[in-house]
Design an enzyme around this catalytic site. Structure first.
Site, PDB file in Angstrom:
ATOM      1  N   TYR A   1      17.939  -6.507   0.311  1.00  0.00           N
ATOM      2  CA  TYR A   1      18.441  -7.816  -0.118  1.00  0.00           C
ATOM      3  C   TYR A   1      19.127  -8.566   1.009  1.00  0.00           C
ATOM      4  CZ  TYR A   1      18.190  -8.683  -5.162  1.00  0.00           C
ATOM      5  OH  TYR A   1      17.776  -9.024  -6.404  1.00  0.00           O
TER       6      TYR A   1
ATOM      7  N   ASP B   1      28.378  -3.235  -2.019  1.00  0.00           N
ATOM      8  CA  ASP B   1      27.911  -3.571  -0.667  1.00  0.00           C
ATOM      9  C   ASP B   1      29.037  -3.909   0.315  1.00  0.00           C
ATOM     10  OD1 ASP B   1      25.534  -4.508  -2.633  1.00  0.00           O
ATOM     11  OD2 ASP B   1      24.742  -3.814  -0.722  1.00  0.00           O
TER      12      ASP B   1
END
Ligand SMILES: [Cu+2]
Length: 622
Positions: free
Chosen positions: A361, A276
């Site tokens: 998320y 990420d």
């Protein structure tokens, strides 16, 4: 310098941080205007030629300092505008539309939700030289429905970002759309508990910290807040005032990389593993924080600026928050002879945080500073599980059923933090401590109760590679041997790990070849200004072999050097029903505590919350 043609896209333009030597030379005199030239580091690519460059630009002289081509077979991170553009091209793709209609009877693609997942690398030579993403699609009931409840499991479009076009749709099977909605938004919920009374955090005289630009001073602490599109929040130049001077502890700390590997071999799930930080840019996904919502009390917020793929300014208001909070008891003792005069100090901590939303998320990055010299870092994980659809009657082996026809695959969140510690100066040594039990010795250990600490100075990079070890209560201490405390020992800070895990995927799995930093929990390197990210500068689509695992093969000396301490920590997520439809926050992190850095408890000068009467008694009703 390439021509800046319409096919050029910008991934990031970040501050090129000045060298340590320059920063230390300026010291506290930065207000005099005696500053170095400002430099920027830009990552750009040309869609028409599939070439990417890193350019360092001196903003003062407006000259290019250095241009570097990105290595073959790598791609810069997915850029800011590519996410919405991918969503649009997939939704508009004629084949995708007709498949949706044919398989699911869906005519209205405005309710389809598409997240661009990174393409990774799985040995496909042809894909190696394309700039790709592999989006995952979901279907909402209405525009504010939680789309993650209904994955369109069987269709995996592959998008060439340079062409900004769906190049194929992988048809992996047909799964029914899950029947149940799973909403969490206020307006979607019917019932709320009614027995919560107001809780106010009041600081009538304001907060105790002061902010001057990005410089924060709070009690004995002072440090600088940074932010960039890749790592989001960074913390710099952390010092604690003691003995009438500012004593340096941490030069720079950041969450420099992470990976979320999924442990499900299903063709629909096995390519899910996101870096990420390096593949998306944690800073690009930062939230705007709100007072009284993300935090209580008189907080201060910092806006951040970066540019989108086309060079337009993007401002995220309130991307970094700073506030103080009560954190329980700092220390206490009651002398039983004087029960009316307990000595107690309340602990207060200063919180600096940012939060980012990576698709489904959220990740919160929280730095805490305590009055006793402790620094703590926590990642807070919340948001929505990335789920898959399952056929009726099937039981998932590699996940948990969370709703009819919906399962959440097992996965891990593995983070790496880069800590450039400068304990009272640049030359530091990292010591590994292992506690061992003494064997029976009639003379020395007749009761077999003895245990002692074995301390090892780590001399080389390979020697420093290590995992946590419960059997020996392993810990690490960063010391400056040239500076001694009151008892003549080197001053130091001890690193206390928190929750951790080992990666469960095989070292031969594709993602692990690309994330060598997961092979050890602790790595120590000598400072090198080009070594900033644990999986290397360009993890997107890379075959692997860069970052910590490569650099430390040089086995450089790390003894009494300017060292960087890298910590890998993993949260293993075996999903629970209670994580659905939205996950209660999980936290994972580490703590740095002074260990012989001060000559005594540095929080002795914290006054009590209530000052005793003249006779030493507390005028508080019991
Ligand atoms: Cu998780």
């Amino acid at each position: 310098m390439p021509e800046f043609s319409p096919s050029i896209r910008i991934v990031s333009i970040m501050l090129k941080e000045p060298s340590k030597e320059i920063i230390y030379a300026i010291g506290d005199k930065w207000e005099d205007g005696n500053l170095p030239d400002r430099e920027a580091i830009a990552s750009i690519f040309d869609r028409s030629t599939n070439r990417a460059l890193t350019i360092i630009i001196n903003l003062t002289s407006e000259k290019i300092v250095k241009t570097t081509k990105h290595p073959e077979g790598t791609q810069p991170a997915v850029s800011y505008n590519e996410h919405p553009e991918v969503e649009q091209v997939v939704a508009d793709d004629p084949e995708f539309k007709s498949l949706l209609k044919e398989l699911y009877g869906v005519n209205d693609t405005s309710l389809v939700m598409i997240d661009a997942w990174s393409a990774g690398y799985y040995g496909d030579e042809e894909e190696k030289n394309k700039r790709l993403v592999r989006p995952i699609a979901y279907l909402r009931n209405d525009s504010t429905d939680n789309g993650y409840a209904r994955p369109i499991e069987g269709l995996r479009p592959v998008v060439d970002l340079n062409l900004m076009k769906v190049i194929r749709i992988e048809k992996l099977g047909k799964w029914d759309l899950p029947p149940n909605s799973a909403n969490y938004a206020f307006e979607k919920l019917a019932h709320f508990r009614s027995d919560i009374k107001p809780l106010h955090v009041l600081q009538p005289e304001g907060s105790s910290f002061t902010r001057q630009g990005h410089q924060i001073s709070w009690q004995k602490w002072n440090f600088v807040i940074g932010f960039n599109v890749r790592e989001a929040l960074t913390i710099h130049h952390v010092q604690y005032e003691d003995k009438n001077r500012n004593r340096s502890i941490l030069f720079r700390g950041s969450l420099d990389e992470m990976i979320v590997p999924y442990g499900d071999p299903a063709p629909t799930q096995r390519r899910k593993n996101a870096f990420d930080v390096g593949e998306y840019g944690m800073g690009m996904m930062a939230n705007s924080l709100r007072k009284g919502y993300d935090c209580f009390g008189p907080a201060e917020f910092l806006d951040v600026n970066f540019c989108d793929s086309y060079g337009n300014l993007v401002t995220i208001q309130n991307a970094v928050g700073v506030y103080e909070e009560d954190s329980g008891i700092l220390w206490k003792h009651t002398d039983r002879r004087f029960p009316d005069s307990p000595e107690l100090r309340r602990s207060r901590r200063l919180v600096v945080f940012s939060m980012s939303t990576a698709g489904n998320y959220e990740y919160g990055f929280f730095w805490y500073f305590y009055q006793d010299g402790t620094i703590q870092f926590e990642v807070k994980l919340t948001g929505i599980l990335s789920v898959g659809a399952i056929h009726k009657g099937e039981t998932p082996k590699w996940g948990t059923m969370v709703s009819p026809l919906v399962y959440a695959p097992n996965h891990q969140h593995i983070f790496n933090v880069r800590l450039d510690l400068d304990i009272e100066g640049m030359n530091n040594t990292v010591q590994q401590s292992d506690i061992v039990a003494d064997p029976l010795d009639e003379e020395e250990n007749p009761f077999e109760n003895a245990f002692h600490v074995l301390v090892k100075d780590l001399k080389t990079e390979k020697e420093a590679r290590a995992n946590l070890c419960l059997e020996t209560g392993r810990s690490w201490k960063i010391v400056n041997k040239a500076r001694k405390n009151f008892m003549g020992q080197p001053v130091g800070y001890k690193f206390y790990p928190g929750e951790n895990a080992i990666p469960f995927a095989s070292p031969n799995s594709w993602w692990r070849k690309r994330a060598g930093f997961v092979n050890h929990h602790v790595w120590v390197t000598p400072y090198n200004e080009d070594e900033n990210y644990a999986a290397g500068d360009f993890p997107n689509q890379r075959q692997g072999g860069d970052g910590l695992s490569k650099w430390t093969e040089q086995n450089r000396s790390i003894e009494n050097k300017d060292v960087v301490f890298w910590y890998t920590f993993g949260h293993t997520h075996i999903p629970r029903l209670e994580d659905y439809p939205i996950m209660p926050t999980a936290t994972i992190g580490f703590t740095l505590k002074p260990n012989g850095f001060f000559d005594a408890n540095p929080s002795l000068d914290v006054p009590p919350p209530v000052v005793p009467n003249k006779d030493g008694k507390l005028n508080i009703e019991i």
